[in-house]
Motif scaffolding. Structure first.
Motif, PDB file in Angstrom:
ATOM      1  N   VAL A 123       3.570 -19.033 -34.891  1.00  0.00           N
ATOM      2  CA  VAL A 123       5.240 -18.637 -34.468  1.00  0.00           C
ATOM      3  C   VAL A 123       6.075 -19.040 -35.760  1.00  0.00           C
ATOM      4  O   VAL A 123       7.009 -18.126 -36.145  1.00  0.00           O
ATOM      5  CB  VAL A 123       5.520 -18.983 -33.264  1.00  0.00           C
ATOM      6  N   ARG A 124       6.069 -20.104 -36.183  1.00  0.00           N
ATOM      7  CA  ARG A 124       6.795 -20.611 -37.387  1.00  0.00           C
ATOM      8  C   ARG A 124       6.640 -19.775 -38.341  1.00  0.00           C
ATOM      9  O   ARG A 124       7.724 -19.384 -39.036  1.00  0.00           O
ATOM     10  CB  ARG A 124       6.638 -21.973 -37.609  1.00  0.00           C
ATOM     11  N   GLN A 125       5.582 -19.357 -38.770  1.00  0.00           N
ATOM     12  CA  GLN A 125       5.321 -18.499 -39.815  1.00  0.00           C
ATOM     13  C   GLN A 125       5.577 -17.114 -39.861  1.00  0.00           C
ATOM     14  O   GLN A 125       6.170 -16.270 -40.741  1.00  0.00           O
ATOM     15  CB  GLN A 125       3.808 -18.567 -40.342  1.00  0.00           C
ATOM     16  N   ILE A 126       5.320 -16.556 -38.445  1.00  0.00           N
ATOM     17  CA  ILE A 126       6.126 -15.221 -38.250  1.00  0.00           C
ATOM     18  C   ILE A 126       7.492 -15.290 -38.471  1.00  0.00           C
ATOM     19  O   ILE A 126       7.994 -14.426 -39.103  1.00  0.00           O
ATOM     20  CB  ILE A 126       5.915 -14.793 -36.524  1.00  0.00           C
ATOM     21  N   HIS A 127       8.416 -16.254 -37.999  1.00  0.00           N
ATOM     22  CA  HIS A 127       9.854 -16.139 -38.297  1.00  0.00           C
ATOM     23  C   HIS A 127      10.153 -16.325 -39.658  1.00  0.00           C
ATOM     24  O   HIS A 127      11.048 -15.726 -40.120  1.00  0.00           O
ATOM     25  CB  HIS A 127      10.429 -17.245 -37.471  1.00  0.00           C
ATOM     26  N   ALA A 128       9.305 -17.110 -40.660  1.00  0.00           N
ATOM     27  CA  ALA A 128       9.476 -17.284 -41.766  1.00  0.00           C
ATOM     28  C   ALA A 128       9.300 -16.193 -42.687  1.00  0.00           C
ATOM     29  O   ALA A 128       9.826 -15.664 -43.791  1.00  0.00           O
ATOM     30  CB  ALA A 128       8.667 -18.373 -42.530  1.00  0.00           C
ATOM     31  N   GLU A 129       8.310 -15.292 -42.225  1.00  0.00           N
ATOM     32  CA  GLU A 129       7.899 -14.108 -42.935  1.00  0.00           C
ATOM     33  C   GLU A 129       8.008 -12.649 -42.078  1.00  0.00           C
ATOM     34  O   GLU A 129       7.175 -11.614 -42.438  1.00  0.00           O
ATOM     35  CB  GLU A 129       6.116 -14.180 -43.359  1.00  0.00           C
ATOM     36  N   ILE A 130       8.905 -12.733 -41.333  1.00  0.00           N
ATOM     37  CA  ILE A 130       9.023 -11.467 -40.461  1.00  0.00           C
ATOM     38  C   ILE A 130       9.141 -10.104 -41.412  1.00  0.00           C
ATOM     39  O   ILE A 130       8.558  -9.062 -40.800  1.00  0.00           O
ATOM     40  CB  ILE A 130      10.446 -11.504 -39.493  1.00  0.00           C
ATOM     41  N   GLY A 131       9.526  -9.994 -42.532  1.00  0.00           N
ATOM     42  CA  GLY A 131       9.689  -8.945 -43.087  1.00  0.00           C
ATOM     43  C   GLY A 131       8.200  -8.719 -43.707  1.00  0.00           C
ATOM     44  O   GLY A 131       8.102  -7.358 -44.219  1.00  0.00           O
ATOM     45  N   HIS A 132       7.284  -9.385 -43.650  1.00  0.00           N
ATOM     46  CA  HIS A 132       5.931  -8.931 -44.201  1.00  0.00           C
ATOM     47  C   HIS A 132       4.905  -9.117 -43.098  1.00  0.00           C
ATOM     48  O   HIS A 132       3.847  -8.636 -43.341  1.00  0.00           O
ATOM     49  CB  HIS A 132       5.375 -10.266 -45.252  1.00  0.00           C
ATOM     50  N   ILE A 133       5.187  -9.193 -42.078  1.00  0.00           N
ATOM     51  CA  ILE A 133       4.579  -8.997 -40.863  1.00  0.00           C
ATOM     52  C   ILE A 133       4.355  -7.493 -40.218  1.00  0.00           C
ATOM     53  O   ILE A 133       5.338  -7.006 -39.997  1.00  0.00           O
ATOM     54  CB  ILE A 133       4.973  -9.920 -39.378  1.00  0.00           C
ATOM     55  N   PRO A 134       3.271  -7.107 -40.194  1.00  0.00           N
ATOM     56  CA  PRO A 134       3.417  -5.744 -39.660  1.00  0.00           C
ATOM     57  C   PRO A 134       3.828  -5.286 -38.373  1.00  0.00           C
ATOM     58  O   PRO A 134       3.858  -6.230 -37.494  1.00  0.00           O
ATOM     59  CB  PRO A 134       1.766  -5.190 -39.478  1.00  0.00           C
ATOM     60  N   ASP A 135       4.578  -4.312 -38.091  1.00  0.00           N
ATOM     61  CA  ASP A 135       5.352  -4.053 -36.796  1.00  0.00           C
ATOM     62  C   ASP A 135       4.622  -4.062 -35.620  1.00  0.00           C
ATOM     63  O   ASP A 135       4.785  -4.383 -34.846  1.00  0.00           O
ATOM     64  CB  ASP A 135       6.163  -2.771 -37.011  1.00  0.00           C
ATOM     65  N   ASP A 136       3.385  -3.415 -35.791  1.00  0.00           N
ATOM     66  CA  ASP A 136       2.322  -3.570 -34.709  1.00  0.00           C
ATOM     67  C   ASP A 136       1.847  -4.962 -34.142  1.00  0.00           C
ATOM     68  O   ASP A 136       1.615  -5.204 -33.231  1.00  0.00           O
ATOM     69  CB  ASP A 136       1.334  -2.521 -34.949  1.00  0.00           C
ATOM     70  N   VAL A 137       1.923  -5.522 -35.331  1.00  0.00           N
ATOM     71  CA  VAL A 137       1.153  -6.793 -34.993  1.00  0.00           C
ATOM     72  C   VAL A 137       2.176  -7.834 -34.131  1.00  0.00           C
ATOM     73  O   VAL A 137       1.879  -8.320 -33.329  1.00  0.00           O
ATOM     74  CB  VAL A 137       1.036  -7.794 -36.351  1.00  0.00           C
ATOM     75  N   ARG A 138       3.646  -7.741 -34.756  1.00  0.00           N
ATOM     76  CA  ARG A 138       4.883  -8.319 -34.145  1.00  0.00           C
ATOM     77  C   ARG A 138       5.039  -7.829 -32.644  1.00  0.00           C
ATOM     78  O   ARG A 138       5.017  -8.414 -31.683  1.00  0.00           O
ATOM     79  CB  ARG A 138       6.180  -7.856 -34.630  1.00  0.00           C
ATOM     80  N   GLU A 139       4.738  -6.591 -32.446  1.00  0.00           N
ATOM     81  CA  GLU A 139       5.173  -5.899 -31.063  1.00  0.00           C
ATOM     82  C   GLU A 139       3.846  -6.410 -30.234  1.00  0.00           C
ATOM     83  O   GLU A 139       4.104  -6.571 -28.916  1.00  0.00           O
ATOM     84  CB  GLU A 139       5.142  -4.232 -31.146  1.00  0.00           C
ATOM     85  N   ALA A 140       2.564  -6.194 -30.719  1.00  0.00           N
ATOM     86  CA  ALA A 140       1.621  -6.817 -29.794  1.00  0.00           C
ATOM     87  C   ALA A 140       1.574  -8.242 -29.553  1.00  0.00           C
ATOM     88  O   ALA A 140       1.286  -8.642 -28.268  1.00  0.00           O
ATOM     89  CB  ALA A 140      -0.098  -6.600 -30.676  1.00  0.00           C
ATOM     90  N   TRP A 141       2.134  -9.102 -30.044  1.00  0.00           N
ATOM     91  CA  TRP A 141       2.323 -10.520 -29.917  1.00  0.00           C
ATOM     92  C   TRP A 141       3.324 -10.497 -28.775  1.00  0.00           C
ATOM     93  O   TRP A 141       3.218 -11.297 -27.800  1.00  0.00           O
ATOM     94  CB  TRP A 141       2.785 -11.370 -31.259  1.00  0.00           C
ATOM     95  N   GLN A 142       4.468  -9.758 -28.987  1.00  0.00           N
ATOM     96  CA  GLN A 142       5.675  -9.986 -27.949  1.00  0.00           C
ATOM     97  C   GLN A 142       5.241  -9.207 -26.690  1.00  0.00           C
ATOM     98  O   GLN A 142       5.561  -9.913 -25.767  1.00  0.00           O
ATOM     99  CB  GLN A 142       6.785  -9.124 -28.561  1.00  0.00           C
ATOM    100  N   ASP A 143       4.372  -8.490 -26.676  1.00  0.00           N
ATOM    101  CA  ASP A 143       3.901  -7.734 -25.367  1.00  0.00           C
ATOM    102  C   ASP A 143       2.970  -8.746 -24.637  1.00  0.00           C
ATOM    103  O   ASP A 143       2.853  -8.716 -23.575  1.00  0.00           O
ATOM    104  CB  ASP A 143       3.320  -6.396 -25.534  1.00  0.00           C
ATOM    105  N   THR A 144       2.074  -9.382 -25.509  1.00  0.00           N
ATOM    106  CA  THR A 144       1.141 -10.172 -24.648  1.00  0.00           C
ATOM    107  C   THR A 144       1.559 -11.412 -24.361  1.00  0.00           C
ATOM    108  O   THR A 144       1.255 -11.776 -23.177  1.00  0.00           O
ATOM    109  CB  THR A 144      -0.118 -10.657 -25.901  1.00  0.00           C
ATOM    110  N   GLY A 145       2.701 -12.009 -25.096  1.00  0.00           N
ATOM    111  CA  GLY A 145       3.158 -13.277 -24.603  1.00  0.00           C
ATOM    112  C   GLY A 145       4.418 -13.174 -24.115  1.00  0.00           C
ATOM    113  O   GLY A 145       4.826 -13.106 -22.814  1.00  0.00           O
ATOM    114  N   PRO A 146       5.571 -13.311 -25.065  1.00  0.00           N
ATOM    115  CA  PRO A 146       6.893 -13.636 -24.542  1.00  0.00           C
ATOM    116  C   PRO A 146       7.365 -12.481 -23.635  1.00  0.00           C
ATOM    117  O   PRO A 146       8.063 -13.122 -22.773  1.00  0.00           O
ATOM    118  CB  PRO A 146       7.830 -13.636 -25.977  1.00  0.00           C
ATOM    119  N   ARG A 147       7.142 -10.978 -23.993  1.00  0.00           N
ATOM    120  CA  ARG A 147       7.777  -9.938 -22.847  1.00  0.00           C
ATOM    121  C   ARG A 147       7.374 -10.300 -21.689  1.00  0.00           C
ATOM    122  O   ARG A 147       7.867 -10.245 -20.550  1.00  0.00           O
ATOM    123  CB  ARG A 147       7.536  -8.745 -23.501  1.00  0.00           C
TER     124      ARG A 147
END
Length: 232
Positions: A123-147
């Motif tokens: 999660v720390r790495q995602i915040h640090a590299e958000i511009g390099h994380i594929p959008d679908d990866v970010r959304e899949a993580w959000q849907d699975t966990g935080p949302r």
């Protein structure tokens, strides 16, 4: 082994895939998405690079998406179990002291960072590299966990509101997000997502202050006295 969710292979899934997921979780958390190499992950997992691509033909993006979903599922389930344990009025015992129970829930959620260190490193790495994380990866993580956690927290808070314990001002999910931001969210920012934990007394003070602020905003207003009755 650094995370409790990596100890037992899931039935029906090859042991090699579980080894890859465990290794990838560690490597992505340590090196980040951009710097992590498939060769490094294969070496950590004890498999060949060819084996890695056989299981994840989409390469690093597919592997990262799978790892985040896998890891987020375990953290999400732990969060929901704690939510139901401390706060859900539909599961006995019903809340007796709302402030105390909210503090216990927030503290327990915060403690998960120590139980799932590799996940929160990612999660720390995602915040640090958000511009390099594929959008679908970010959304899949959000849907699975935080949302999912936010939606279930909103349901539980709505049940408490139905008992007259809270006033959600018509937006249960926003209320749920405010609770998280005021408690575990503030700690996440101050500790850089658990990279530099605070002493327990300081963390407890932050959580308690956050809960009290939350309750000041969302405790129902007392009924106004009837002027006609008061003048009699």
């Amino acid at each position: 082994m650094s995370t409790r969710d990596t100890r037992t292979p899931r039935r029906g899934r090859p042991a090699k895939v579980d080894a890859v997921l465990r290794a990838a979780c560690e490597v992505f958390g340590r090196d980040g998405y951009t710097r992590a190499g498939m060769e490094t992950i294969a070496a950590e997992a004890g498999v060949s690079t060819r084996t890695l691509y056989n299981h994840f033909p989409g390469g690093k993006a597919e592997l990262f998406r799978t790892v985040m979903a896998w890891s987020s599922t375990h953290v999400r389930d732990a969060q929901l179990a704690l939510l139901h344990r401390y706060l859900d009025p539909e599961r006995p015992p019903r809340p007796q002291d709302l402030e105390r129970d909210l503090v216990l829930l927030a503290r327990s959620w915060t403690n998960l960072t120590a139980e799932f260190p590799a996940h929160f490193a990612m999660v720390r790495q995602i915040h640090a590299e958000i511009g390099h994380i594929p959008d679908d990866v970010r959304e899949a993580w959000q849907d699975t966990g935080p949302r999912t956690v936010t939606r279930e927290t909103a349901r539980v808070l709505s049940a408490l509101a139905a008992l007259g314990l809270l006033d959600l001002h018509g937006d249960p999910e926003r209320t749920a997000r405010h609770f998280a931001l005021l408690t575990s969210g503030e700690l996440a920012q101050l500790t850089f997502w658990a990279y530099a934990p605070l002493p327990d007394p300081e963390a407890d003070a932050i959580i308690t202050a956050g809960v009290r602020t939350f309750l000041r905003a969302y405790t129902p207003a007392p009924p106004r006295p009837n002027p006609g009755t008061a003048s009699r």
